[in-house]
Design a protein around this motif. Structure first.
Motif, PDB file in Angstrom:
ATOM      1  N   ARG A   1      34.321  41.147  48.005  1.00 27.93           N
ATOM      2  CA  ARG A   1      35.768  41.124  48.241  1.00 27.93           C
ATOM      3  C   ARG A   1      36.080  40.728  49.674  1.00 27.93           C
ATOM      4  NH1 ARG A   1      40.547  42.947  46.383  1.00 27.93           N
ATOM      5  NH2 ARG A   1      42.029  43.735  47.926  1.00 27.93           N
TER       6      ARG A   1
ATOM      7  N   ALA B   1      37.962  37.258  50.985  1.00 32.16           N
ATOM      8  CA  ALA B   1      39.197  37.294  51.770  1.00 32.16           C
ATOM      9  C   ALA B   1      39.031  36.587  53.102  1.00 32.16           C
ATOM     10  CB  ALA B   1      39.618  38.743  51.995  1.00 32.16           C
TER      11      ALA B   1
ATOM     12  N   SER C   1      40.409  50.491  53.209  1.00 35.67           N
ATOM     13  CA  SER C   1      40.959  49.391  52.429  1.00 35.67           C
ATOM     14  C   SER C   1      41.179  48.223  53.381  1.00 35.67           C
ATOM     15  CB  SER C   1      42.278  49.820  51.764  1.00 35.67           C
ATOM     16  OG  SER C   1      42.799  48.802  50.944  1.00 35.67           O
TER      17      SER C   1
ATOM     18  N   GLU D   1      49.118  34.380  50.518  1.00 34.19           N
ATOM     19  CA  GLU D   1      48.472  34.699  49.253  1.00 34.19           C
ATOM     20  C   GLU D   1      49.498  34.523  48.132  1.00 34.19           C
ATOM     21  OE1 GLU D   1      46.266  36.895  52.409  1.00 34.19           O
ATOM     22  OE2 GLU D   1      48.386  36.657  51.897  1.00 34.19           O
TER      23      GLU D   1
ATOM     24  N   HIS E   1      52.272  42.614  41.408  1.00 31.83           N
ATOM     25  CA  HIS E   1      51.101  43.487  41.302  1.00 31.83           C
ATOM     26  C   HIS E   1      50.165  42.961  40.226  1.00 31.83           C
ATOM     27  CE1 HIS E   1      48.720  47.129  40.305  1.00 31.83           C
ATOM     28  NE2 HIS E   1      48.800  47.295  41.601  1.00 31.83           N
ATOM     29  N   ASP E   2      48.914  42.757  40.612  1.00 30.85           N
ATOM     30  CA  ASP E   2      47.883  42.283  39.695  1.00 30.85           C
ATOM     31  C   ASP E   2      47.125  43.497  39.176  1.00 30.85           C
ATOM     32  OD1 ASP E   2      45.647  41.207  38.425  1.00 30.85           O
ATOM     33  OD2 ASP E   2      45.537  39.511  39.810  1.00 30.85           O
TER      34      ASP E   2
ATOM     35  N   SER F   1      43.063  43.359  39.524  1.00 32.44           N
ATOM     36  CA  SER F   1      42.418  43.568  40.826  1.00 32.44           C
ATOM     37  C   SER F   1      43.001  44.741  41.602  1.00 32.44           C
ATOM     38  CB  SER F   1      42.548  42.297  41.669  1.00 32.44           C
ATOM     39  OG  SER F   1      43.911  42.050  41.976  1.00 32.44           O
TER      40      SER F   1
ATOM     41  N   ASP G   1      45.622  44.344  43.407  1.00 38.52           N
ATOM     42  CA  ASP G   1      46.270  43.759  44.575  1.00 38.52           C
ATOM     43  C   ASP G   1      47.781  43.759  44.405  1.00 38.52           C
ATOM     44  OD1 ASP G   1      43.852  43.249  45.788  1.00 38.52           O
ATOM     45  OD2 ASP G   1      43.685  41.216  44.990  1.00 38.52           O
TER      46      ASP G   1
ATOM     47  N   THR H   1      51.437  42.377  46.369  1.00 35.77           N
ATOM     48  CA  THR H   1      51.963  41.422  47.344  1.00 35.77           C
ATOM     49  C   THR H   1      53.462  41.611  47.464  1.00 35.77           C
ATOM     50  OG1 THR H   1      50.279  39.820  46.623  1.00 35.77           O
ATOM     51  CG2 THR H   1      52.056  38.994  48.001  1.00 35.77           C
TER      52      THR H   1
ATOM     53  N   TYR I   1      50.032  42.155  51.991  1.00 35.55           N
ATOM     54  CA  TYR I   1      49.108  41.933  50.881  1.00 35.55           C
ATOM     55  C   TYR I   1      47.923  42.895  50.995  1.00 35.55           C
ATOM     56  CZ  TYR I   1      45.336  39.709  48.209  1.00 35.55           C
ATOM     57  OH  TYR I   1      44.296  39.470  47.356  1.00 35.55           O
ATOM     58  N   GLY I   2      47.565  43.532  49.895  1.00 43.02           N
ATOM     59  CA  GLY I   2      46.413  44.430  49.862  1.00 43.02           C
ATOM     60  C   GLY I   2      46.403  45.197  48.556  1.00 43.02           C
ATOM     61  N   GLN I   3      45.543  46.189  48.462  1.00 41.57           N
ATOM     62  CA  GLN I   3      45.495  47.020  47.264  1.00 41.57           C
ATOM     63  C   GLN I   3      46.570  48.093  47.398  1.00 41.57           C
ATOM     64  OE1 GLN I   3      41.424  48.179  46.123  1.00 41.57           O
ATOM     65  NE2 GLN I   3      41.652  46.439  44.768  1.00 41.57           N
TER      66      GLN I   3
END
Length: 369
Positions: free
Chosen positions: A24, A28, A160, A174, A194-195, A198, A200, A202, A216-218
């Protein structure tokens, strides 16, 4: 092995006792560099800092609250961000984990230039940083600032990894992946995506002056809004490096600049200059590296390790490593249609300042404004 590969390897070794999410992090890091190689062939900038992952137990953290402002900057109530717990690691070592930062590292202030809030055209000047944060969303082992003509970003690595971007457009952001919904960031319309695969998240919104911001991040929506609360663009700082280049070829221009802060006093810098169709990246790192032990040339009276080898697409790359004393190595990587003699001349005439105080470093290492 390229200079980037060595930096990645050394960075991973620093936290060898921690759970490192290599796939990961490298994805990135290289994605950040590839965005900035669309028009240039040198800049995988993020590799230095964000190949480091320091794991920890889940910690509840709260982002700082900013007052409401007329420009549309966030001031929603803060939310809690939980740093994810990593999977157990079978690796064991006695090496101590690096200390973590609980507040954003201090960049040297820039006196005179206006902020991005009052003048959006200021974004894209490599020696200036306009994107800042009032608080870190979680304890961080690494914080990296980067600025170029494409915009600015801050990457934060702890339990994270998080990226905040500022630009006049969204080309290098992203993508908004996954389910999307409209949100309001302090009175400004935005989008949160939101994915679910993953994890993730945004968050993207536009300021009243036309600049774009993205987190952007988890993150879930509440956590992303909490991070947005601490983002500031009403201050101006300097991106500084510990050297000067008093003599450069005609037409040399600044391309990008970055400052990386690790837990404790350790830091590194990276800046790239453009010389016609060639690019030279200068990186300063803690550690003597192979520069003095395997020196094969002398440049400016200093032992240097010089290596030329094929790079992307088979075109040559020139790498120079010089031990600057005080436990610091200067690395140079030239790509494109460079002249080896010109790159060596840059290394030979470089004026090293060193030290640990960025405030004492020059506003601009180039002789031209």
């Amino acid at each position: 092995m390229t200079g980037l590969d060595r930096v990645v390897t050394e960075a991973l070794a620093r936290v060898a006792d921690d759970d490192v999410h290599v796939e990961r992090l490298l994805a990135a890091a290289r994605a950040g560099g590839i965005r900035h190689r669309r028009r240039r062939r040198v800049a995988i900038v993020a590799g230095t800092a964000f190949s480091v992952a320091v794991a920890g137990t889940a910690i509840a953290l709260t982002a700082a609250l900013l007052p409401t402002t007329a420009d549309g900057m966030p001031a929603a109530p803060p939310a809690t961000i939980a740093a994810p717990s990593p999977a157990p690691s079978a690796k064991s070592t006695t090496a101590a984990a690096p200390p973590k930062m609980t507040a954003p590292p201090l960049l040297p202030p820039a006196d005179g230039p206006p902020s991005a809030l009052s003048d959006p055209a200021q974004v894209g000047r490599p020696w200036l940083v306009h994107l800042g944060m009032d608080a870190l969303p979680f304890p961080a082992s690494v914080v990296q600032y980067h600025t170029s003509a494409d915009g600015e970003w801050v990457m934060i690595q702890g339990g994270s990894m998080l990226t905040v971007r500022l630009s006049r457009g969204t080309t290098d952001f992203e993508p908004l992946t996954g389910a999307q919904r409209s949100v309001v960031v302090n009175g400004r319309s935005g989008t949160f995506a939101h994915d679910s695969r993953s994890g993730d998240g945004t968050l993207r919104w536009r300021l009243a002056n036309g600049l774009w911001l993205q987190v952007y991040g988890q993150l879930d929506e509440a956590a992303a809004l909490a991070v947005a609360n601490s983002v500031r663009v009403d201050r101006t700082y300097r991106c500084a490096v510990p050297f000067r280049l008093p003599s450069v070829p005609a037409g040399t221009k600044a391309d990008s600049c970055g400052m990386t802060f690790f837990g404790g006093p350790s830091r590194s810098t990276a800046t790239t200059i453009a010389i016609g169709a060639s690019y030279v990246k200068f990186t300063t790192e803690r550690g003597d590296g192979p520069a003095t032990a395997a020196a094969n040339e002398t440049l400016g009276g200093r032992p240097a390790r010089v290596l030329e080898h094929p790079g992307d697409g088979g075109r040559p790359i020139l790498e120079i490593q010089i031990g600057m004393g005080g436990g610091t190595t200067l690395s140079m990587v030239a790509e494109g249609s460079y002249k080896g003699s010109a790159v060596r001349e840059l290394a030979a005439t470089l004026q090293w300042l060193g030290g640990d105080d960025p405030a004492a470093w020059p506003d601009n290492p180039l002789p031209n404004p």
